[in-house]
Design a protein around this motif. Structure first.
Motif, PDB file in Angstrom:
ATOM      1  N   ALA A   1       0.845  -1.195   0.000  1.00 23.95           N
ATOM      2  CA  ALA A   1       0.000   0.000   0.000  1.00 23.95           C
ATOM      3  C   ALA A   1       0.879   1.243   0.000  1.00 23.95           C
ATOM      4  O   ALA A   1       0.580   2.236  -0.677  1.00 23.95           O
ATOM      5  CB  ALA A   1      -0.911  -0.001   1.220  1.00 23.95           C
TER       6      ALA A   1
ATOM      7  N   ALA B   1       3.806   1.593  -1.351  1.00 23.66           N
ATOM      8  CA  ALA B   1       4.334   1.833  -2.705  1.00 23.66           C
ATOM      9  C   ALA B   1       3.307   2.574  -3.540  1.00 23.66           C
ATOM     10  O   ALA B   1       3.620   3.530  -4.257  1.00 23.66           O
ATOM     11  CB  ALA B   1       4.701   0.509  -3.357  1.00 23.66           C
ATOM     12  N   LEU B   2       2.055   2.121  -3.419  1.00 25.61           N
ATOM     13  CA  LEU B   2       0.996   2.752  -4.199  1.00 25.61           C
ATOM     14  C   LEU B   2       0.799   4.203  -3.749  1.00 25.61           C
ATOM     15  O   LEU B   2       0.642   5.117  -4.576  1.00 25.61           O
ATOM     16  CB  LEU B   2      -0.294   1.959  -4.009  1.00 25.61           C
ATOM     17  CG  LEU B   2      -1.251   2.010  -5.193  1.00 25.61           C
ATOM     18  CD1 LEU B   2      -0.565   1.536  -6.448  1.00 25.61           C
ATOM     19  CD2 LEU B   2      -2.460   1.156  -4.899  1.00 25.61           C
TER      20      LEU B   2
ATOM     21  N   PHE C   1       3.053   6.055  -2.391  1.00 26.16           N
ATOM     22  CA  PHE C   1       4.205   6.827  -2.862  1.00 26.16           C
ATOM     23  C   PHE C   1       3.964   7.316  -4.290  1.00 26.16           C
ATOM     24  O   PHE C   1       4.188   8.488  -4.610  1.00 26.16           O
ATOM     25  CB  PHE C   1       5.464   5.958  -2.795  1.00 26.16           C
ATOM     26  CG  PHE C   1       6.685   6.619  -3.347  1.00 26.16           C
ATOM     27  CD1 PHE C   1       7.369   7.569  -2.601  1.00 26.16           C
ATOM     28  CD2 PHE C   1       7.156   6.306  -4.617  1.00 26.16           C
ATOM     29  CE1 PHE C   1       8.497   8.186  -3.106  1.00 26.16           C
ATOM     30  CE2 PHE C   1       8.281   6.923  -5.131  1.00 26.16           C
ATOM     31  CZ  PHE C   1       8.949   7.868  -4.364  1.00 26.16           C
ATOM     32  N   ALA C   2       3.502   6.398  -5.134  1.00 26.08           N
ATOM     33  CA  ALA C   2       3.234   6.783  -6.523  1.00 26.08           C
ATOM     34  C   ALA C   2       2.192   7.897  -6.573  1.00 26.08           C
ATOM     35  O   ALA C   2       2.329   8.880  -7.312  1.00 26.08           O
ATOM     36  CB  ALA C   2       2.761   5.575  -7.317  1.00 26.08           C
ATOM     37  N   PHE C   3       1.170   7.740  -5.716  1.00 23.73           N
ATOM     38  CA  PHE C   3       0.106   8.748  -5.686  1.00 23.73           C
ATOM     39  C   PHE C   3       0.661  10.099  -5.228  1.00 23.73           C
ATOM     40  O   PHE C   3       0.355  11.149  -5.792  1.00 23.73           O
ATOM     41  CB  PHE C   3      -1.007   8.282  -4.752  1.00 23.73           C
ATOM     42  CG  PHE C   3      -2.073   9.297  -4.537  1.00 23.73           C
ATOM     43  CD1 PHE C   3      -2.885   9.689  -5.585  1.00 23.73           C
ATOM     44  CD2 PHE C   3      -2.265   9.879  -3.301  1.00 23.73           C
ATOM     45  CE1 PHE C   3      -3.867  10.643  -5.392  1.00 23.73           C
ATOM     46  CE2 PHE C   3      -3.240  10.820  -3.101  1.00 23.73           C
ATOM     47  CZ  PHE C   3      -4.039  11.215  -4.148  1.00 23.73           C
TER      48      PHE C   3
ATOM     49  N   CYS D   1       3.671  11.160  -5.560  1.00 27.05           N
ATOM     50  CA  CYS D   1       4.484  11.722  -6.644  1.00 27.05           C
ATOM     51  C   CYS D   1       3.593  12.484  -7.618  1.00 27.05           C
ATOM     52  O   CYS D   1       3.912  13.604  -8.030  1.00 27.05           O
ATOM     53  CB  CYS D   1       5.228  10.614  -7.388  1.00 27.05           C
ATOM     54  SG  CYS D   1       6.582   9.943  -6.441  1.00 27.05           S
ATOM     55  N   VAL D   2       2.479  11.841  -7.996  1.00 22.90           N
ATOM     56  CA  VAL D   2       1.554  12.517  -8.913  1.00 22.90           C
ATOM     57  C   VAL D   2       1.071  13.826  -8.297  1.00 22.90           C
ATOM     58  O   VAL D   2       1.062  14.884  -8.935  1.00 22.90           O
ATOM     59  CB  VAL D   2       0.356  11.595  -9.246  1.00 22.90           C
ATOM     60  CG1 VAL D   2      -0.693  12.357 -10.037  1.00 22.90           C
ATOM     61  CG2 VAL D   2       0.820  10.390 -10.008  1.00 22.90           C
TER      62      VAL D   2
ATOM     63  N   MET E   1       2.424  15.655  -5.914  1.00 27.06           N
ATOM     64  CA  MET E   1       3.469  16.671  -5.799  1.00 27.06           C
ATOM     65  C   MET E   1       3.741  17.320  -7.143  1.00 27.06           C
ATOM     66  O   MET E   1       3.881  18.532  -7.257  1.00 27.06           O
ATOM     67  CB  MET E   1       4.748  16.016  -5.286  1.00 27.06           C
ATOM     68  CG  MET E   1       5.243  16.626  -4.007  1.00 27.06           C
ATOM     69  SD  MET E   1       6.431  15.547  -3.252  1.00 27.06           S
ATOM     70  CE  MET E   1       7.834  15.696  -4.310  1.00 27.06           C
TER      71      MET E   1
END
Lengths: 460, 428
Positions: B30, B32-33, B35-37, B39-40, B42
């Motif tokens: 969760a 990792a997901l 983190f990706a979110f 990034c988007v 930011m």
């Protein structure tokens, strides 16, 4: 402009051919089209092709070779040109001649010799255009005549037309091969010229890279050295940092999405990753330079570390974020391809979900994941805009991620943007780097695609 | 009894540990997901927070005395004199009257720097449109310079030490006088969408890049769509199973993974140097991008063709169609939604592509809006790159604003692709 006029003319002729062929076919059976072998429009296409294709072919060949032929004929008439004249000089003479031809003789660059050459250029151009017009028209008309002549009840127009279409389809699938040949030949050709000036081993094993070369003899500048080791090292460093971000995050999110997530979470997670995948790299580059690099430097300085403002870390981190969706979608595919029976076996023995994933699913999916990671590495090596905007220009040979390093793609961009001279090793070095880049990514891709294909076979 | 209890306890403890490990692993996934979110989030928040002000521009209201002695001393009102008159002098005159107490050359130059150099052109257009204005006093809203613009948008901190910001206390004082009199206003920046590139941030716009992108995409689409579809039809429906077909397939798969910059080298060495195409022109850029998107379109088109059940082909052939007719009359129309989806995604990739275009010289500074695919031009992502490289602070918001426009296009295209897939694609 000329090309458009000629193409339109040929197309109009072909259209006329179409109608002539159709009406001819219909009249040849007295309007009873059931007697014909093919539909009337096939006879139309048949004549249209006879009329248009040869003429169009001539047009294309002409526009590819015409400038070369005229240029060499004009240069042949300029007496000061000898076999030893450099290509840059030739290009200058040519552009002068064209300038005089376009703007008249009362320009400052006009010498009597060039004026004569310019007149010859104009004459040749006019002659060429007339010759082209005549040959196109005659070919079109000959085609029209041949096409309409052969039309009769027995002509298998549809088969003929379909044969031609098949060749056209074949030709367009060959474009892919032509592209590869074009890439390889252009890289090889320029790279060989480069290695004619700089020894191959110096390039591959030299540790100093400073491609600036004195333009004039009296200028104070370095000789230019082309040892590419620092560049390869920099590329590796940044790619390594990127993979350190992308592989764990991508893989874990793929595992989570395929094994744990509820449909709701998946419906939210998938678009997020797709958005990351759809953002242009130039945006990532801007983000890296504007936000990430200063942040990394501030944090580093807070800890008393010396951080370059264009650190490899910043570029690598952002590149890693860019590659996350790539890794996760590839891993998602292979994890889904692992048969449910393997999981069920693990559950039956009392394994928890995470134990099943770690001990059963991941080992089973490993070849596919390795293939995906290799594809991702090749992506990282070839990535350009992020490093151009956020990584440095100076070729430092270092393994410290806080220093500025440069990559092959950055050097290619800096060497080729702006004025180029295709005689200097500085410009040609970019092609040598491109060749190395192409070979490395090609190897990675071929191996990765093999691995993935083999893995698929195993469970299909 | 105690033994059993002990082993039960052990098992319980182990189970607890295993469940904890399970939770940890789940959290990691969760995380990792998330983190990706993040990034988007930011990325978008930094672009939007930097960029939304780029759609606004500060204007200043000033009185201009359109002095006949300066503009048209001969009084002939000829178009040429009107066009080339010294309007910058008029602007300076107006500023001098407004701030009569400013003395000294350096200060005066600073004062003139408050107003964009485009103010002169605005006055020229006014006078050329209506020469009778000469000799009158006119109140006109003119563009402020980029530094004043940044100040009004609070990008530069007024309370900060003078030496650390690019605008001096004196200039701030003048701006504050203007602000107090209600002469400063932020308006929607129409100039951003109607002007070409410029060295002056406040005058720079994306129209040139937008038109350049459109022309390039036109060339790309015109080449890659027919070629890609035809190649896909051949490979999927007609190609015999032999070495040559395998070679083509391997080629297409490899081309899809070749770094984009290598395509740029191809364009430079072959299109520009061998075929002598114009540098920086959309036609060359479009051809390079077409070669790049070709594999995407071929792969998508083949998948779309493959998904159509063979019964359709068999039915067509059964009633007497040739294979070619069956493909073009039945297979292709049915596969078209899938092909279009792939094409749109390929075009979106091409629209965001920068690196290969740098190689063929589309990075030149071009202020004019291109008219044909043969004119020198730049494209939207390259414009972003160029502005991102500019030192002026005001270009940060321009860059971000241009990125927002670019992303808007990409999101629209991708949404269109999704919509098309949902609406038109048939499941067999």
């Amino acid at each position: 402009m000329q090309a458009t006029i000629f193409t339109v003319t040929v197309l109009i002729l072909a259209l006329i051919g179409y109608y002539m062929g159709r009406s001819r076919a219909v009249s040849s059976v007295g309007g009873n089209i059931r007697e014909l072998h093919s539909l009337p429009r096939h006879y139309g296409y048949y004549v249209g092709m006879w009329c248009g294709l040869p003429a169009l072919l001539i047009c294309v060949v002409w526009f590819i070779f015409e400038p070369e032929i005229i240029n060499s004929m004009v240069l042949g008439s300029v007496s000061s040109v000898t076999a030893e004249t450099s290509s840059a000089m030739l290009a200058r003479i040519l552009s002068d001649v064209k300038f005089i031809a376009a703007n008249g003789t009362d320009v400052s660059r006009a010498t009597p010799e060039l004026i004569v050459a310019a007149q010859r250029y104009i004459e040749l151009k006019q002659f060429g255009t007339t010759a082209l017009a005549v040959s196109i028209l005659s070919f079109a008309i000959i085609g029209l005549v041949i096409g309409t002549r052969t039309i009769g009840q027995k002509l298998q127009a549809r088969d003929q037309v379909e044969k031609v279409i098949r060749y056209v389809l074949l030709a367009s699938s060959i474009v892919a091969i032509l592209t590869t040949i074009g890439i390889v030949s252009s890289l090889l050709f320029e790279a060989i010229r480069f290695f004619g000036k700089i020894p191959f081993t110096d390039f591959l094993f030299g540790t100093e890279w400073s491609p600036q070369i004195a333009m004039r003899k009296d200028q104070v500048a370095s000789e230019g050295s082309f040892g590419a080791v620092p560049i390869f090292a920099g590329t590796m460093l940044i790619s390594f940092i990127a993979m350190c971000v992308a592989v764990p995050v991508g893989l874990l999110s793929a595992i989570y999405m395929s094994e744990y997530a509820t449909p709701k979470v998946r419906g939210f997670g998938k678009p997020v990753l797709e958005i990351l995948a759809g953002i242009p790299t130039v945006v990532y580059g801007f983000f890296a330079a504007l936000v990430v690099a200063p942040t990394v430097r501030n944090i580093g300085e807070g800890w008393g570390l010396e951080v370059a403002s264009e650190s490899a870390l910043a570029a690598g981190l952002v590149m890693g974020v860019m590659i996350i969706p790539f890794v996760s979608s590839l891993s998602d595919d292979v994890i889904r391809a692992v048969p449910q029976s393997l999981r069920d076996g693990s559950y039956a023995l009392g394994g928890t979900k995470s134990e099943t994933v770690i001990n059963v699913v991941l080992p089973a999916a490993l070849p596919g994941i390795v293939g995906g990671v290799m594809l991702a590495i090749s992506r990282a090596i070839g990535e350009t805009m992020i490093v151009v905007m956020a990584a440095g220009l100076s070729a430092n040979l270092t393994a410290n991620p806080l220093n500025a390093v440069t990559t092959a793609t950055v050097q290619m961009v800096t060497l080729l943007v702006g004025d180029q001279e295709f005689d200097s090793p500085k410009t040609l070095a970019a092609f040598a780097l491109g060749l190395v880049l192409f070979c490395v990514t090609l190897c990675l891709n071929v191996i990765a695609l093999r691995v993935v294909a083999k893995y698929r076979e195993k469970y299909d | 009894m105690t033994e059993l209890k002990e082993s039960m306890q052990k098992a319980q403890a182990r189970l607890k540990k295993r469940h904890a490990a399970e939770t940890r692993f789940k959290m990691l996934g969760a995380g990792a997901l998330i983190f990706a979110f993040l990034c988007v989030l930011m990325l978008f928040s930094s672009i939007i927070s930097n960029g939304y002000t780029g759609f606004q521009q500060t204007y200043v209201k000033l009185e201009f005395y359109l002095d006949e002695d300066v503009i048209d001393p001969e009084g002939a009102r000829e178009l040429k004199t009107l066009q080339f008159a010294n309007y910058a002098g008029v602007v300076k005159q107006s500023l001098r009257t407004k701030f009569a107490d400013v003395k000294g050359r350096r200060d005066k130059r600073k004062l003139y720097g408050l107003i964009s150099s485009s103010a002169g052109y605005a006055l020229r257009d006014l006078v050329v449109a209506d020469p009778s204005l000469i000799g009158t006093k006119q109140t006109v809203w003119v563009m402020a310079s980029d530094e004043v613009d940044m100040l009004v948008k609070n990008v530069f901190d007024r309370n900060e030490d003078e030496s650390t910001r690019p605008i001096t206390d004196k200039e701030i004082a003048w701006v504050e006088v203007l602000e107090k009199e209600g002469r400063v206003e932020k308006r929607f920046n129409t100039n951003f969408f109607s002007a070409g590139d410029s060295r002056e941030p406040e005058q720079a716009g994306i129209k040139g890049a937008l038109v350049g992108s459109a022309l390039t995409m036109l060339v790309t689409l015109g080449l890659s769509f027919p070629l890609g579809v035809m190649a896909a039809i051949y490979l999927e429906e007609f190609a015999p199973k032999n070495k040559f077909t395998d070679l083509v397939e391997v080629n297409i798969n490899n081309l899809a993974a070749v770094p984009s910059i290598v395509f740029g080298l191809l364009g430079l060495a072959i299109f520009l140097n061998v075929f002598g195409m114009p540098r920086s022109a959309p036609v060359a850029g479009g051809m390079v991008l077409a070669l790049m998107t070709l594999p995407t379109i071929i792969i998508a088109a083949r998948a779309a063709l493959k998904s159509i059940p063979p019964s359709i082909m068999e039915a067509a052939i059964g009633v007497g169609a040739s294979k070619m007719q069956a493909v073009f009359h039945h297979q292709l129309p049915l596969a078209l939604p899938g092909i279009l989806t792939g094409t749109i995604i390929g075009m979106a990739q091409a629209l965001g592509e920068t690196a290969p275009l740098l190689m063929i010289g589309m990075v030149a500074f071009i202020a004019d809006v291109p008219g044909t695919p043969f004119d020198p031009a730049t494209v939207l992502p390259v414009q972003v790159y160029l502005w991102a490289d500019s030192p002026e602070r005001a270009f940060v918001e321009k860059t971000s604003a241009a990125i927002m426009v670019l992303l808007a296009f990409l999101i629209t295209m991708n949404a269109l692709a999704v919509l098309l897939r949902k609406k038109l694609e048939r499941r067999w």
